[in-house]
Design a protein around this motif. Structure first.
Motif, PDB file in Angstrom:
ATOM      1  N   ALA A  87       0.812  -1.215   0.000  1.00  0.00           N
ATOM      2  CA  ALA A  87       0.000   0.000   0.000  1.00  0.00           C
ATOM      3  C   ALA A  87       0.847   1.267   0.000  1.00  0.00           C
ATOM      4  CB  ALA A  87      -0.931   0.003   1.209  1.00  0.00           C
ATOM      5  N   GLU A  88       2.102   1.161   0.424  1.00  0.00           N
ATOM      6  CA  GLU A  88       2.975   2.327   0.500  1.00  0.00           C
ATOM      7  C   GLU A  88       4.039   2.331  -0.594  1.00  0.00           C
ATOM      8  OE1 GLU A  88       4.599   2.468   4.420  1.00  0.00           O
ATOM      9  OE2 GLU A  88       2.647   2.235   5.394  1.00  0.00           O
ATOM     10  N   ALA A  89       3.966   1.372  -1.500  1.00  0.00           N
ATOM     11  CA  ALA A  89       5.019   1.214  -2.503  1.00  0.00           C
ATOM     12  C   ALA A  89       5.165   2.428  -3.400  1.00  0.00           C
ATOM     13  CB  ALA A  89       4.763  -0.036  -3.341  1.00  0.00           C
ATOM     14  N   ALA A  90       4.058   2.975  -3.863  1.00  0.00           N
ATOM     15  CA  ALA A  90       4.127   4.104  -4.797  1.00  0.00           C
ATOM     16  C   ALA A  90       4.823   5.305  -4.167  1.00  0.00           C
ATOM     17  CB  ALA A  90       2.729   4.483  -5.265  1.00  0.00           C
ATOM     18  N   SER A  91       4.463   5.604  -2.937  1.00  0.00           N
ATOM     19  CA  SER A  91       5.056   6.760  -2.274  1.00  0.00           C
ATOM     20  C   SER A  91       6.495   6.508  -1.853  1.00  0.00           C
ATOM     21  CB  SER A  91       4.221   7.153  -1.052  1.00  0.00           C
ATOM     22  OG  SER A  91       4.159   6.078  -0.127  1.00  0.00           O
ATOM     23  N   ALA A  92       6.880   5.236  -1.708  1.00  0.00           N
ATOM     24  CA  ALA A  92       8.235   4.905  -1.258  1.00  0.00           C
ATOM     25  C   ALA A  92       9.243   4.836  -2.399  1.00  0.00           C
ATOM     26  CB  ALA A  92       8.222   3.575  -0.508  1.00  0.00           C
ATOM     27  N   THR A  93       8.767   4.901  -3.642  1.00  0.00           N
ATOM     28  CA  THR A  93       9.689   4.807  -4.774  1.00  0.00           C
ATOM     29  C   THR A  93      10.734   5.917  -4.729  1.00  0.00           C
ATOM     30  OG1 THR A  93       8.159   3.619  -6.223  1.00  0.00           O
ATOM     31  CG2 THR A  93       9.854   4.958  -7.282  1.00  0.00           C
ATOM     32  N   SER A  94      10.350   7.093  -4.258  1.00  0.00           N
ATOM     33  CA  SER A  94      11.306   8.196  -4.171  1.00  0.00           C
ATOM     34  C   SER A  94      12.422   7.896  -3.182  1.00  0.00           C
ATOM     35  CB  SER A  94      10.590   9.486  -3.763  1.00  0.00           C
ATOM     36  OG  SER A  94       9.974   9.335  -2.492  1.00  0.00           O
ATOM     37  N   LEU A  95      12.130   7.014  -2.222  1.00  0.00           N
ATOM     38  CA  LEU A  95      13.157   6.626  -1.251  1.00  0.00           C
ATOM     39  C   LEU A  95      14.312   5.914  -1.934  1.00  0.00           C
ATOM     40  CD1 LEU A  95      14.014   6.374   1.735  1.00  0.00           C
ATOM     41  CD2 LEU A  95      12.659   4.270   1.851  1.00  0.00           C
ATOM     42  N   VAL A  96      14.008   5.153  -2.969  1.00  0.00           N
ATOM     43  CA  VAL A  96      15.058   4.468  -3.730  1.00  0.00           C
ATOM     44  C   VAL A  96      16.036   5.484  -4.312  1.00  0.00           C
ATOM     45  CG1 VAL A  96      15.553   3.016  -5.734  1.00  0.00           C
ATOM     46  CG2 VAL A  96      13.579   2.501  -4.274  1.00  0.00           C
ATOM     47  N   THR A  97      15.501   6.521  -4.928  1.00  0.00           N
ATOM     48  CA  THR A  97      16.349   7.556  -5.520  1.00  0.00           C
ATOM     49  C   THR A  97      17.200   8.240  -4.472  1.00  0.00           C
ATOM     50  OG1 THR A  97      14.673   7.924  -7.222  1.00  0.00           O
ATOM     51  CG2 THR A  97      16.352   9.625  -6.947  1.00  0.00           C
ATOM     52  N   ASP A  98      16.594   8.498  -3.314  1.00  0.00           N
ATOM     53  CA  ASP A  98      17.344   9.158  -2.239  1.00  0.00           C
ATOM     54  C   ASP A  98      18.504   8.292  -1.772  1.00  0.00           C
ATOM     55  OD1 ASP A  98      15.565  11.236  -2.355  1.00  0.00           O
ATOM     56  OD2 ASP A  98      14.353  10.562  -0.649  1.00  0.00           O
ATOM     57  N   LEU A  99      18.252   7.001  -1.609  1.00  0.00           N
ATOM     58  CA  LEU A  99      19.293   6.113  -1.091  1.00  0.00           C
ATOM     59  C   LEU A  99      20.374   5.813  -2.124  1.00  0.00           C
ATOM     60  CD1 LEU A  99      17.078   3.609   0.931  1.00  0.00           C
ATOM     61  CD2 LEU A  99      18.638   5.318   1.861  1.00  0.00           C
ATOM     62  N   THR A 100      19.985   5.652  -3.382  1.00  0.00           N
ATOM     63  CA  THR A 100      20.987   5.324  -4.397  1.00  0.00           C
ATOM     64  C   THR A 100      21.882   6.507  -4.739  1.00  0.00           C
ATOM     65  OG1 THR A 100      19.418   5.792  -6.194  1.00  0.00           O
ATOM     66  CG2 THR A 100      19.619   3.494  -5.461  1.00  0.00           C
ATOM     67  N   ALA A 101      21.585   7.654  -4.203  1.00  0.00           N
ATOM     68  CA  ALA A 101      22.479   8.798  -4.398  1.00  0.00           C
ATOM     69  C   ALA A 101      23.845   8.532  -3.776  1.00  0.00           C
ATOM     70  CB  ALA A 101      21.867  10.064  -3.793  1.00  0.00           C
ATOM     71  N   SER A 102      23.874   7.614  -2.785  1.00  0.00           N
ATOM     72  CA  SER A 102      25.144   7.363  -2.101  1.00  0.00           C
ATOM     73  C   SER A 102      25.566   5.897  -2.074  1.00  0.00           C
ATOM     74  CB  SER A 102      25.054   7.873  -0.658  1.00  0.00           C
ATOM     75  OG  SER A 102      24.003   7.226   0.046  1.00  0.00           O
ATOM     76  N   CYS A 103      24.701   4.971  -2.507  1.00  0.00           N
ATOM     77  CA  CYS A 103      25.073   3.563  -2.406  1.00  0.00           C
ATOM     78  C   CYS A 103      24.209   2.687  -3.299  1.00  0.00           C
ATOM     79  CB  CYS A 103      24.925   3.085  -0.959  1.00  0.00           C
ATOM     80  SG  CYS A 103      23.233   3.227  -0.311  1.00  0.00           S
ATOM     81  N   GLU A 104      24.648   1.440  -3.494  1.00  0.00           N
ATOM     82  CA  GLU A 104      23.830   0.445  -4.173  1.00  0.00           C
ATOM     83  C   GLU A 104      22.785  -0.079  -3.191  1.00  0.00           C
ATOM     84  OE1 GLU A 104      28.091  -0.350  -5.852  1.00  0.00           O
ATOM     85  OE2 GLU A 104      27.241  -0.102  -3.853  1.00  0.00           O
ATOM     86  N   LEU A 105      21.670  -0.553  -3.728  1.00  0.00           N
ATOM     87  CA  LEU A 105      20.592  -1.059  -2.885  1.00  0.00           C
ATOM     88  C   LEU A 105      20.248  -2.495  -3.236  1.00  0.00           C
ATOM     89  CD1 LEU A 105      17.967   1.852  -2.826  1.00  0.00           C
ATOM     90  CD2 LEU A 105      19.772   1.371  -1.171  1.00  0.00           C
ATOM     91  N   MET A 106      19.656  -3.166  -2.275  1.00  0.00           N
ATOM     92  CA  MET A 106      19.095  -4.484  -2.511  1.00  0.00           C
ATOM     93  C   MET A 106      17.643  -4.463  -2.059  1.00  0.00           C
ATOM     94  SD  MET A 106      21.337  -6.456   0.415  1.00  0.00           S
ATOM     95  CE  MET A 106      20.653  -8.064   0.034  1.00  0.00           C
ATOM     96  N   VAL A 107      16.786  -5.112  -2.845  1.00  0.00           N
ATOM     97  CA  VAL A 107      15.354  -5.156  -2.564  1.00  0.00           C
ATOM     98  C   VAL A 107      14.937  -6.620  -2.528  1.00  0.00           C
ATOM     99  CG1 VAL A 107      13.082  -4.356  -3.263  1.00  0.00           C
ATOM    100  CG2 VAL A 107      15.098  -2.982  -3.839  1.00  0.00           C
TER     101      VAL A 107
END
Length: 283
Positions: free
Chosen positions: A149-169
């Motif tokens: 239910a929160e996925a759409a709004s959390a997509t911007s969090l990916v961009t914020d975090l990848t500004a400094s590191c790789e991510l795993m989902v």
């Protein structure tokens, strides 16, 4: 000093789980003491071996830590080795193990500077919730559990975090709220003991209660942890293999901890002596 047991400034005297290692080494005639890994006053040429234990700030300065390990590994015996520490401090190692046939929790990798549509991802895989975290992390730092239910709004969090590191989902595993994780500890390649880490509360995902030792009764799960070590194919003084049950009932590797894991030595009467003997054998 014969052996430096490496810790960090926030825990200068080791934690309760590791403390029994010092008397176990003393019984074998070894002078072992806690040493803060990045203390500039320490001359590692004066110790026979350095054993990485509670260096719990290393993920905050991974490049510095790996460079330090490479330097120390050239002047004394370092366990685990600098090469192992470099490999294990970035969670891309999971992709390598998966390629070797180890069942790992499905993971989508997002490169530094990249983006990802979380809502589309969850719809595609049928995930009800996911876990988002940096590929270099520990202690749940910057780890987020996101329901659909929160996925759409959390997509911007990916961009914020990848500004400094790789991510795993990864998909969030419901078993974290019911049975927790199992940790299998190996010393010098041999199984030592297993620890169950049950959840504290269903309302506190990944908030594990007090760990307890258990006798493994699942031969397939035991074989899985042994397969993990075989796939790593590197000499390891110590290793902790964490497994959990996925949402379809399959046991999967969560992490391999060969940098600074708690080995829960105080929970098994013989574990400190096993590790002490393994260290002495390498001196």
């Amino acid at each position: 000093m014969d052996v430096a047991i490496l810790t960090y400034s926030g825990l200068p005297q080791l934690d309760a789980y590791d403390a029994p290692l010092l008397p176990a080494l003393a019984e074998l005639g070894v002078d072992a003491r806690p040493v803060i890994w990045d203390d500039p006053a320490v001359d590692f040429r004066e110790v026979k071996a350095a054993v990485v234990r509670t260096v719990w700030d290393s993920h905050l300065r991974r490049d510095t830590f790996v460079a330090w390990a490479e330097k120390v590994g050239r002047i004394t015996k370092l366990f685990n080795s600098a090469e192992v520490l470099r490999w294990n401090t970035h969670k891309l190692y999971l992709r390598e193990l998966e390629a070797k046939g180890v069942p790992v929790t499905p993971t989508v990798w997002v490169e530094k500077g990249g983006g990802l549509d979380l809502e589309a991802l969850m719809q595609s895989f049928g995930w009800e919730a996911l876990v988002l975290k940096p590929a270099v992390s520990a202690g749940a730092l910057k780890t987020y559990i996101i329901p659909r239910a929160e996925a759409a709004s959390a997509t911007s969090l990916v961009t914020d975090l990848t500004a400094s590191c790789e991510l795993m989902v990864q998909p969030y595993l419901k078993a974290f709220e019911t049975e927790g994780e199992r940790s299998y500890i190996f010393i010098d390649g041999a199984f030592s003991h297993a620890v169950r880490r049950p959840p504290t509360l269903q309302s506190a995902p990944r908030g594990f209660a007090k760990p307890t030792v258990f006798t493994p009764d699942n031969s397939e799960e035991m074989k899985l942890t042994e397969r993990v070590l075989e796939a790593i194919d590197r000499p390891l003084l110590y290793a902790r293999v964490d497994v959990a049950t996925d949402n379809t009932g399959v046991t999967r590797l969560q992490e391999v901890e060969v940098t600074e894991p708690s080995l829960f030595l105080s929970l098994d009467a013989e574990a400190p002596r096993r590790l002490a003997r393994a260290i002495v054998a390498k001196l």
